[in-house]
Design an enzyme around this catalytic site. Structure first.
Site, PDB file in Angstrom:
ATOM      1  CG  ASP A  64      12.234   8.195   5.158  1.00 38.97           C
ATOM      2  OD1 ASP A  64      11.996   7.084   4.649  1.00 38.97           O
ATOM      3  OD2 ASP A  64      11.885   9.268   4.634  1.00 38.97           O
ATOM      4  CB  SER A 141       4.574 -10.768   1.992  1.00 39.61           C
ATOM      5  OG  SER A 141       3.280 -10.882   1.434  1.00 39.61           O
ATOM      6  CE1 TYR A 154       3.513  -5.764   0.065  1.00 41.63           C
ATOM      7  CE2 TYR A 154       2.486  -7.807  -0.675  1.00 41.63           C
ATOM      8  CZ  TYR A 154       3.113  -7.074   0.312  1.00 41.63           C
ATOM      9  OH  TYR A 154       3.343  -7.644   1.544  1.00 41.63           O
ATOM     10  CE  LYS A 158       6.894  -7.174   1.647  1.00 37.02           C
ATOM     11  NZ  LYS A 158       7.794  -7.053   2.822  1.00 37.02           N
TER      12      LYS A 158
END
Length: 293
Positions: A64, A141, A154, A158
């Protein structure tokens, strides 16, 4: 020839699973793959995807990336005592109007995408530095290169990963450690289905009518993008393999060149206005929206 030891995060599905399968199935047995995932209950799909016996090339570990103890436990389980190629692939998404996102939800995205990536690199980097050898591949991304409406948190996570990797790349060239970002657009994985997404049907969502309408247009745009431009995981894996096998890998690799023109506007028009207008037109103009009536 000694096997290259590869550790991959986020292997329960998608890119991580496909990459683990490809490397572990290499006929030359050139790689020993440690495929990690947070929840080992999801390992069955990976096991079913690997044909034949792979005792020499594949091990599945619980890890994790939000838990340093879990990362260290995985590190201790690596029998070779080293990682030659570290693939930071685990990530989560968040979509919806910014004003409805709770602080806990936002922290969760940053905890996985940013701090989880940093935490993982921190753990395995000292040994790579000591040996002056290693590769770090990070699943990037297009949302780390350009802003996307309703993806503010998000994209923030990134964008930050881009800064981490670029900063490290400058330093780590002095240690013979290559850092590479694989910049992905839409991919046919469970990512879109699994991301945390604001549902407008939720009566507890309090947002103004204009924002609600624009969000509906954006969701329709995403649906069209995934229908028309999404890549298969095998296409993405081929880029990862190119990086892994290159004698001198580059810093950035783009998996979908069709998405580059918009990103290039950020370089050709440095004030940013051209990109913002172009992206707004792409998503929200009436002719492109084509929303169902």
């Amino acid at each position: 020839m000694e096997q290259k030891v590869v550790l991959i995060t986020g292997c329960s599905s998608g890119i991580g699973l496909s990459l683990a399968v490809h490397l572990a199935s290499d006929l030359s047995k050139a790689y020993k793959v440690y495929a990690t995932m947070r929840n080992l209950d999801k390992k069955q799909h990976l096991l079913e995807s690997v044909t034949g016996l792979h005792r020499d090339t594949l091990a599945i570990l619980q890890m994790d990336i939000t838990d340093q103890h879990s990362i260290l436990a995985a590190q201790r389980s690596i029998t070779e005592g080293r990682v030659d190629i570290l693939v930071c692939n685990a990530g989560v998404g968040l979509m919806g109007p910014l004003e409805v996102q709770s602080e806990d939800t936002m922290r969760g995205i940053l905890e996985v995408n940013l701090l989880g990536t940093i935490r993982t690199i921190q753990t395995f980097l000292p040994d790579m530095k000591r040996r002056k050898h290693g590769r770090i591949l990070v699943t990037g991304s297009m949302g780390g290169l350009q802003g996307l409406p309703f993806n503010e948190v998000y994209c923030a996570s990134k964008f930050a990963v881009e800064g981490v990797c670029e900063s490290l790349a400058i330093l780590l060239q002095h240690f013979n450690i290559h850092v590479s970002l694989i910049e992905c657009g839409p991919v046919n994985t469970n990512f879109l289905r699994n991301l945390t997404k604001t549902e407008l049907s939720d009566v507890s969502v309090e947002v103004d009518a204009d924002t609600r309408s624009l969000y509906e247009m954006y969701l329709h745009h995403c649906q069209k993008m995934f229908q028309n431009a999404a890549q298969d995981t095998d296409d993405i894996v081929q880029v990862f393999l190119e990086v892994i096998q290159s004698p001198c890998p580059l810093f950035r690799y783009y998996t979908n060149s069709a998405l580059l023109p918009l990103s290039s506007l950020k370089l050709t028009a440095l004030d940013g206005s051209q990109y913002i207008r172009a992206m707004s037109k792409l998503i929200f103009s009436v002719e492109n929206a084509d929303t169902p009536k």
